[in-house]
Design an enzyme around this catalytic site. Structure first.
Site, PDB file in Angstrom:
ATOM      1  N   HIS A   1       0.828  -1.203   0.000  1.00 53.16           N
ATOM      2  CA  HIS A   1       0.000   0.000   0.000  1.00 53.16           C
ATOM      3  C   HIS A   1       0.863   1.254   0.000  1.00 53.16           C
ATOM      4  CE1 HIS A   1       1.172  -0.702   4.135  1.00 53.16           C
ATOM      5  NE2 HIS A   1       1.018   0.606   4.326  1.00 53.16           N
TER       6      HIS A   1
ATOM      7  N   HIS B   1       5.402   6.267  -1.422  1.00 54.63           N
ATOM      8  CA  HIS B   1       6.163   5.026  -1.605  1.00 54.63           C
ATOM      9  C   HIS B   1       5.335   3.818  -1.199  1.00 54.63           C
ATOM     10  CE1 HIS B   1       6.675   5.744   2.707  1.00 54.63           C
ATOM     11  NE2 HIS B   1       6.937   4.449   2.811  1.00 54.63           N
TER      12      HIS B   1
END
Length: 172
Positions: A34, A115
């Site tokens: 995620h 990220h």
């Protein structure tokens, strides 16, 4: 209860991330790959109802987000974390800003660096070795993400979806 807000990438990128996470991320079993939009926060049952309403409003006024990964990077030497670097863009930054304003106002602990974590809690030697190997690989990926998710944490530390919000600016 503890909540967080994330983007989940498509299966192709999740499979790539998990191919690394199985070996290098001790949180592999607790949450799928995620991009964290809002770090964990505490909220009561009443507060989360109001937060959900606000998140629906945010989703209704924002467009889907282009998610582009071009390389693998790390937060070393501050943290031994390896990640798929997501290129920042206006839509992603706007969503992040919206999720830290209004009743959701909070100061993030770190600057927002989009990220997807693929390794963490590595020793310094393992970090240098793994990062050196992974940086040589081509991991370019582009997709369009049309939703974000409010998660909550279970007693065993795992995270699960509480509610999903569709980014649908201009759609009827």
């Amino acid at each position: 209860m503890k909540y967080g807000i994330v983007l989940f990438p498509a299966k192709k990128l999740q499979d790539l991330a998990n191919s690394y996470r199985k070996r290098y991320d001790p949180h592999y079993a607790l949450i799928p790959p995620h991009l964290t939009l809002k770090t964990p926060f505490e909220a009561s049952d009443e507060e989360i109802k109001a937060i959900s309403k606000e998140l629906r409003s945010v989703a209704n006024k924002l467009s889907p987000i282009k998610l582009e990964v071009q390389k693998i990077s790390s937060f070393s030497p501050v943290n031994n974390v390896i990640y798929l670097k997501v290129e920042p863009n206006d839509e992603l930054m706007e969503l992040h800003t919206e999720l830290h304003s209004g009743s959701l106002t909070s100061e993030p602990e770190y600057s927002f660096v989009p990220h997807i974590t693929i390794g963490q809690k590595l020793s310094d030697a393992e970090m240098a070795d793994v990062l050196g190997q992974l940086k040589m690989q081509d991991n370019h990926h582009i997709e369009l993400i049309d939703r974000f998710h409010l998660l909550y944490q279970l007693d065993n530390g795992a995270w699960t979806v509480y509610e999903t919000f569709i980014l649908e600016k201009g759609e009827l």
